[in-house]
Design an enzyme around this catalytic site. Structure first.
Site, PDB file in Angstrom:
ATOM      1  N   TYR A   1       0.730  -1.217  -0.152  1.00 14.19           N
ATOM      2  CA  TYR A   1       0.154  -0.130   0.055  1.00 14.19           C
ATOM      3  C   TYR A   1       1.122   1.190  -0.034  1.00 14.19           C
ATOM      4  O   TYR A   1       0.414   2.536   0.177  1.00 14.19           O
ATOM      5  CB  TYR A   1      -0.784  -0.013   1.128  1.00 14.19           C
ATOM      6  CG  TYR A   1      -0.229  -0.053   2.460  1.00 14.19           C
ATOM      7  CD1 TYR A   1       0.402   1.104   3.231  1.00 14.19           C
ATOM      8  CD2 TYR A   1       0.051  -1.436   3.230  1.00 14.19           C
ATOM      9  CE1 TYR A   1       0.953   1.093   4.319  1.00 14.19           C
ATOM     10  CE2 TYR A   1       0.887  -1.271   4.387  1.00 14.19           C
ATOM     11  CZ  TYR A   1       1.370  -0.091   4.950  1.00 14.19           C
ATOM     12  OH  TYR A   1       2.179   0.022   5.995  1.00 14.19           O
ATOM     13  N   GLY A   2       2.123   1.191  -0.022  1.00 16.99           N
ATOM     14  CA  GLY A   2       2.895   2.265   0.370  1.00 16.99           C
ATOM     15  C   GLY A   2       4.266   2.329  -0.540  1.00 16.99           C
ATOM     16  O   GLY A   2       4.011   2.252  -1.941  1.00 16.99           O
ATOM     17  N   THR A   3       5.280   2.254  -0.094  1.00 14.37           N
ATOM     18  CA  THR A   3       6.651   2.633  -0.738  1.00 14.37           C
ATOM     19  C   THR A   3       7.115   1.592  -1.818  1.00 14.37           C
ATOM     20  O   THR A   3       7.808   1.250  -2.518  1.00 14.37           O
ATOM     21  CB  THR A   3       7.764   2.944  -0.226  1.00 14.37           C
ATOM     22  OG1 THR A   3       7.840   1.989   0.953  1.00 14.37           O
ATOM     23  CG2 THR A   3       7.601   4.436   0.661  1.00 14.37           C
ATOM     24  N   LEU A   4       6.387   0.274  -1.660  1.00 11.99           N
ATOM     25  CA  LEU A   4       6.740  -1.042  -2.606  1.00 11.99           C
ATOM     26  C   LEU A   4       5.917  -0.986  -3.764  1.00 11.99           C
ATOM     27  O   LEU A   4       6.175  -1.704  -4.467  1.00 11.99           O
ATOM     28  CB  LEU A   4       6.416  -2.290  -1.642  1.00 11.99           C
ATOM     29  CG  LEU A   4       7.406  -2.609  -0.635  1.00 11.99           C
ATOM     30  CD1 LEU A   4       6.785  -3.774   0.448  1.00 11.99           C
ATOM     31  CD2 LEU A   4       8.807  -3.281  -1.286  1.00 11.99           C
TER      32      LEU A   4
ATOM     33  N   GLU B   1      11.097  -4.082   6.129  1.00 11.62           N
ATOM     34  CA  GLU B   1      10.033  -3.616   6.932  1.00 11.62           C
ATOM     35  C   GLU B   1      10.457  -3.723   8.536  1.00 11.62           C
ATOM     36  O   GLU B   1       9.490  -3.334   9.367  1.00 11.62           O
ATOM     37  CB  GLU B   1       8.472  -4.325   6.647  1.00 11.62           C
ATOM     38  CG  GLU B   1       8.256  -4.241   5.118  1.00 11.62           C
ATOM     39  CD  GLU B   1       8.160  -2.979   4.505  1.00 11.62           C
ATOM     40  OE1 GLU B   1       8.281  -1.884   5.132  1.00 11.62           O
ATOM     41  OE2 GLU B   1       8.304  -2.790   3.399  1.00 11.62           O
TER      42      GLU B   1
HETATM   43  N1  PCA Z   1       6.174  -0.402   2.537  1.00 12.25           N
HETATM   44  C1  PCA Z   1       5.225  -1.487   2.501  1.00 12.25           C
HETATM   45  C2  PCA Z   1       4.561  -1.219   4.192  1.00 12.25           C
HETATM   46  C3  PCA Z   1       4.733   0.256   4.029  1.00 12.25           C
HETATM   47  C4  PCA Z   1       5.871   0.921   3.228  1.00 12.25           C
HETATM   48  O1  PCA Z   1       6.089   1.930   2.892  1.00 12.25           O
HETATM   49  C5  PCA Z   1       4.342  -1.433   1.414  1.00 12.25           C
HETATM   50  O2  PCA Z   1       4.486  -0.667   0.510  1.00 12.25           O
HETATM   51  O3  PCA Z   1       3.264  -2.002   1.717  1.00 12.25           O
END
Ligand code: PCA
Length: 179
Positions: A14-17, A89
């Site tokens: 949901y984020g930087t991935l 993480e």
């Molecule tokens: N990376 C993981 C969890 C939060 C983040 O930045 C993601 O993208 O799901």
């Protein structure tokens, strides 16, 4: 492609991935070696807070019923890939926790055209903010969550290598919460 037998977990990012964000190269490398494959665009079944912490780092909080339903990308990953993601993480360091999440398929044009569409509903796992600071993070964000980590939401994001190296990530979270 990860063949079914090699899939150790389905991970909702949901984020930087996600594609286009700073940690996506990790997933790209995994896809290149057959350790990960993209399943599709998915949305959380339940409302869950998606908020930002220090340096605009995104956190999904395990506080169902608060926030909004969150959009992200689902990947099938091998055991080897899962271990690398757990390391990124900070699972052992109390940064994030990998826990179950219920998803419904998003309406991604590309996938709608595919013959073999990914499932409409699925259970997966996601990296949630560690429970030790989730509630405080929610309050700090004025009890408002995003529905998606977009470029606009991510504006101001600072990469790990550009953050003060003398403080641990948990220290930085603490400072952010006490500001
Ligand atoms: N990376 C993981 C969890 C939060 C983040 O930045 C993601 O993208 O799901």
């Amino acid at each position: 492609m990860v063949v079914e037998a090699e899939t150790a977990a389905l991970i909702f990012t949901y984020g930087t991935l996600k594609r286009g964000f700073s940690n996506h190269p990790l997933l790209q490398d995994m896809m290149a070696t057959g350790d990960a494959s993209y399943v599709g665009s998915y949305r959380t079944r339940d409302s869950l807070p998606l908020v930002c912490g220090p340096y605009r780092v995104p956190f999904l909080l395990n506080l169902p019923g608060r926030g909004q339903r969150v959009t992200g990308e689902l990947y099938a990953v091998s055991q080897r890939a899962l271990e690398k993601m757990d390391e990124l993480e900070g699972l052992q360091r109390g940064h994030y926790e990998r826990l179950a999440i219920d998803l419904v398929r998003g309406d991604d044009e590309e996938e709608t055209k595919k013959k073999k569409r990914p499932p409409d509903h699925t259970a997966a796992q996601a990296y949630y903010a560690h429970r030790s600071y989730a509630e405080e993070m929610w309050k700090k964000n004025g009890e408002e969550g995003y529905c998606c980590y977009t470029e606009k939401v991510a504006r101001g994001y600072v990469k790990r290598k550009d953050r003060p190296q003398t403080l641990t990530f948990l220290d930085q979270i603490r400072l952010f919460l006490n500001e």
